[in-house]
Write a protein that holds these residues in place. Sequence first.
Motif, PDB file in Angstrom:
ATOM      1  N   LEU A  24       0.832  -1.197   0.000  1.00 25.61           N
ATOM      2  CA  LEU A  24       0.000   0.000   0.000  1.00 25.61           C
ATOM      3  C   LEU A  24       0.873   1.256   0.000  1.00 25.61           C
ATOM      4  O   LEU A  24       1.810   1.373   0.783  1.00 25.61           O
ATOM      5  N   LYS A  25       0.527   2.185  -0.906  1.00 22.87           N
ATOM      6  CA  LYS A  25       1.213   3.478  -0.955  1.00 22.87           C
ATOM      7  C   LYS A  25       0.183   4.576  -0.769  1.00 22.87           C
ATOM      8  O   LYS A  25      -0.907   4.539  -1.340  1.00 22.87           O
ATOM      9  N   SER A  26       0.538   5.559   0.051  1.00 21.74           N
ATOM     10  CA  SER A  26      -0.281   6.745   0.238  1.00 21.74           C
ATOM     11  C   SER A  26       0.532   7.943  -0.231  1.00 21.74           C
ATOM     12  O   SER A  26       1.745   8.008  -0.022  1.00 21.74           O
ATOM     13  N   TYR A  27      -0.152   8.890  -0.867  1.00 21.21           N
ATOM     14  CA  TYR A  27       0.494  10.050  -1.467  1.00 21.21           C
ATOM     15  C   TYR A  27       0.011  11.300  -0.731  1.00 21.21           C
ATOM     16  O   TYR A  27      -1.185  11.532  -0.619  1.00 21.21           O
ATOM     17  N   ILE A  28       0.951  12.106  -0.244  1.00 18.13           N
ATOM     18  CA  ILE A  28       0.635  13.239   0.612  1.00 18.13           C
ATOM     19  C   ILE A  28       1.080  14.537  -0.063  1.00 18.13           C
ATOM     20  O   ILE A  28       2.251  14.693  -0.399  1.00 18.13           O
TER      21      ILE A  28
END
Length: 76
Positions: A24-28
């Motif tokens: 899982l990757k989250s982009y901020i």
Amino acid sequence: MDGTLVDTRDLGCGYDFEIINGNLKSYIEVKGLGGHTGGVMFTNKEWQLAKEKMENYYLIIVQNVKDEAKYYSKSS
């Protein structure tokens, strides 16, 4: 949010930070306001990435960066 924080500000990829947690990757994306109100500007790249990544893209707005900063977050 658990995971590894990666600083991507100098990569020009459409977001400021990435959090990697397994697959899982989250982009901020972080935007600052000088006071308590105002607007933020998105580049075309930031807007396109927000539309593509949807629930994994987060916008963090930091208010009043000139005095006592407060932040708010909103996922797409």
